[in-house]
Design a protein around this motif. Structure first.
Motif, short mmCIF file in Angstrom:
data_model
loop_
_atom_site.label_atom_id
_atom_site.label_comp_id
_atom_site.label_asym_id
_atom_site.label_seq_id
_atom_site.Cartn_x
_atom_site.Cartn_y
_atom_site.Cartn_z
N LEU A 1 -9.26 -2.49 2.66
CA LEU A 1 -8.49 -1.55 3.48
C LEU A 1 -8.08 -2.19 4.80
N TRP A 2 -8.99 -2.91 5.44
CA TRP A 2 -8.63 -3.50 6.72
C TRP A 2 -7.57 -4.60 6.55
N SER A 3 -7.61 -5.34 5.44
CA SER A 3 -6.58 -6.36 5.22
C SER A 3 -5.20 -5.73 5.11
N LEU A 4 -5.13 -4.49 4.63
CA LEU A 4 -3.85 -3.81 4.47
C LEU A 4 -3.45 -3.00 5.70
N VAL A 5 -4.42 -2.35 6.32
CA VAL A 5 -4.14 -1.43 7.42
C VAL A 5 -4.29 -2.12 8.78
N ALA B 1 -4.61 4.50 0.43
CA ALA B 1 -4.97 5.36 -0.70
C ALA B 1 -4.71 4.67 -2.02
N TRP B 2 -3.59 3.98 -2.10
CA TRP B 2 -3.24 3.27 -3.34
C TRP B 2 -4.27 2.18 -3.64
N ALA B 3 -4.64 1.41 -2.59
CA ALA B 3 -5.61 0.34 -2.77
C ALA B 3 -6.98 0.89 -3.16
N LEU B 4 -7.39 2.00 -2.55
CA LEU B 4 -8.66 2.62 -2.91
C LEU B 4 -8.61 3.14 -4.34
N GLY B 5 -7.49 3.72 -4.73
CA GLY B 5 -7.35 4.18 -6.11
C GLY B 5 -7.50 3.03 -7.08
N GLU B 6 -6.90 1.90 -6.79
CA GLU B 6 -7.03 0.73 -7.66
C GLU B 6 -8.48 0.29 -7.76
N ALA B 7 -9.20 0.30 -6.64
CA ALA B 7 -10.60 -0.13 -6.64
C ALA B 7 -11.47 0.83 -7.46
N ILE B 8 -11.20 2.14 -7.35
CA ILE B 8 -11.97 3.12 -8.12
C ILE B 8 -11.71 2.95 -9.61
N VAL B 9 -10.46 2.82 -9.98
CA VAL B 9 -10.12 2.65 -11.40
C VAL B 9 -10.76 1.38 -11.95
N GLN B 10 -10.70 0.29 -11.18
CA GLN B 10 -11.29 -0.96 -11.65
C GLN B 10 -12.80 -0.83 -11.82
N ALA B 11 -13.47 -0.18 -10.85
CA ALA B 11 -14.92 -0.02 -10.94
C ALA B 11 -15.30 0.79 -12.17
N LEU B 12 -14.58 1.87 -12.43
CA LEU B 12 -14.90 2.70 -13.59
C LEU B 12 -14.60 1.96 -14.89
N THR B 13 -13.52 1.20 -14.92
CA THR B 13 -13.17 0.44 -16.13
C THR B 13 -14.24 -0.59 -16.47
N LEU B 14 -14.79 -1.23 -15.43
CA LEU B 14 -15.79 -2.27 -15.64
C LEU B 14 -17.22 -1.73 -15.66
N GLY B 15 -17.37 -0.42 -15.47
CA GLY B 15 -18.69 0.19 -15.48
C GLY B 15 -19.54 -0.17 -14.28
#
Length: 427
Positions: free
Chosen positions: A343-347, A314-328
């Motif tokens: 996700l697979w690298s972490l899980v 969840a944390w990694a997905l949150g980071e990816a969403i925030v980054q995508a929105l920040t960069l448009g």
């Protein structure tokens, strides 16, 4: 303003929603049940929050149970046999066994208090998720329950099991004296399964929690097949007999006169197929749904990795969403493919280690257990590494990793001038 829809109010959905709200992102959480319904429900699991998951709770300001006197401070591993192998390793930092019926309703309240929107949705299916895809820029499925568990394609390379490797019984009990220092008793019964005893924090305070991981048809299997609701006394009697025969160090703390289930709803029986899935599906019109938590990887609970993998993902997905929105950047297929890989690298390591543990232990695993019974440093490393499944999997995946792990301790002893003598572990 971008909008994220999150389906599922377990640890993955809640920690993701709280992470996004911390970054000012609008999100709606679709919960099958209200907080009160969750509190009144049957025991869903016996989750352990390991150190990194507790750290994420602190970062989110949801560490409502950080009482330093309560936690899981060690792992007492015993392998039944002649002779029995035993080791007791320190957990650094301590873990927390907590009733999800206490944890998730409180985080649901935190999410709403921080501006998140909660919709009491009932059980959803794929058509509901497709409908939500028209309302949100991205839909995240954080629940593997029901049809939601089948909408993301299974990855057979990542999850070889096609049927449950264990049958489960978990229950909350009174009548087991707590050990002087709180911790986890991890009893391995070769050929039959595992027995876990811990202290679980509930709404009524700490209670003893027992989890039986039974190999189907083995000596522990009977307790997974007697209906809890028919006659709790039958279940209690069977549990006591199994503890006496297979986990005598736990049984020694039992008072048979007062031993009882805390409530008929405080037991759980299940059989879980460990399953890994691809992390996304297309919903049409350029929209996608992304999986996290149990929807992405369903773990057998034998190594307590499920809740922690859900939090990590969840944390990694949150980071990816925030980054995508920040960069448009759009939530397109390229975004989803990157999420799947991340996700697979972490899980993946926790999934692979768990799956391997469900098979009979190979010689290199038994060598580690044997060494841990004689060397406190190895016992401590084994216990603390539960919170580092990538490292733990490198150690346990084959003889080379195990040898390198053990050789590291031999080298350290030699550098300290201790030669080949191993210090005895505390019991």
């Amino acid at each position: 303003m971008s909008s994220i829809g999150i389906v599922g109010a377990g640890i993955a959905g809640l920690q993701l929603g709280l992470y996004l709200r911390r970054h000012g992102i609008s999100c709606t959480l679709y919960a099958e049940r209200s907080g009160d319904e969750i509190r009144a429900s049957r025991l869903p699991s016996t989750a352990a929050l390991l150190g990194s998951t507790r750290r994420r709770d602190r970062e989110l300001g949801t560490n409502h149970w950080d009482d330093g006197s309560f936690g899981c401070f060690y792992v007492d591993v015993r392998v039944k046999g002649l002779p029995e192998l035993s080791s007791r390793g320190r957990m650094d930092p301590p873990a927390l066994f907590i009733d999800m019926r206490l944890y998730t309703p409180r985080l649901l309240e935190d999410f709403e208090a921080r501006g998140g929107r909660v919709v009491r949705s009932g059980a959803l299916d794929r058509s509901d998720v497709e409908r939500l895809g028209a309302k949100h820029d991205l839909v995240v499925v954080a629940s593997g329950r029901g049809e939601l568990g089948t909408m993301f394609p299974r990855d057979y390379d990542r999850s070889p099991w096609l049927e449950p490797q264990r049958r489960l019984f978990a229950g909350l009990f009174r009548g087991i004296d707590f050990p002087e220092e709180l911790g986890l008793h991890f009893q391995i019964v070769p050929g039959h399964g595992e027995i876990f005893e811990s202290q679980l924090l509930t709404a009524e305070g700490p209670v003893s929690c027992l989890l039986f991981e039974a190999i189907p048809g083995g000596a522990l299997d009977a307790v997974t097949r007697v209906p809890c609701d028919d006659d709790p006394h039958v279940v209690e009697s069977l549990v006591l007999d199994l503890l006496e025969a297979n986990a005598p160090s736990v049984y020694a703390r039992v008072d048979r006169q007062i031993f009882h289930l805390t409530s008929p709803s405080d037991c759980m029986q299940a059989a879980i197929v460990p399953t890994a899935r691809r992390a996304y599906v297309e919903l049409g019109a350029g929209r996608h749904a992304v999986a996290v938590g149990d929807a992405f990887a369903t773990h057998d609970p034998v190594l307590w990795q499920g809740a922690n993998a859900a939090s990590r993902g969840a944390w990694a997905l949150g980071e990816a969403i925030v980054q995508a929105l920040t960069l448009g950047r759009p939530f397109d297929r390229r975004f989803c493919e990157g999420v799947d890989e991340r996700l697979w690298s972490l899980v993946g390591p926790s999934m692979q280690w768990t799956n391997a543990f469900l098979s009979p232990p190979p010689p290199h695993t038994m060598a580690i257990f044997s060494a841990a019974s004689r060397d406190q440093g190895i016992a401590d490393a084994f216990a603390s590494n539960f919170d580092d499944p990538a490292l733990q999997w490198r150690i346990f995946r084959g003889p080379e990793g195990a040898s390198a792990f053990l050789e590291g301790f031999r080298g350290a002893r030699a550098r300290r001038g201790l030669g080949a003598t191993m210090a005895p572990a505390s019991a």
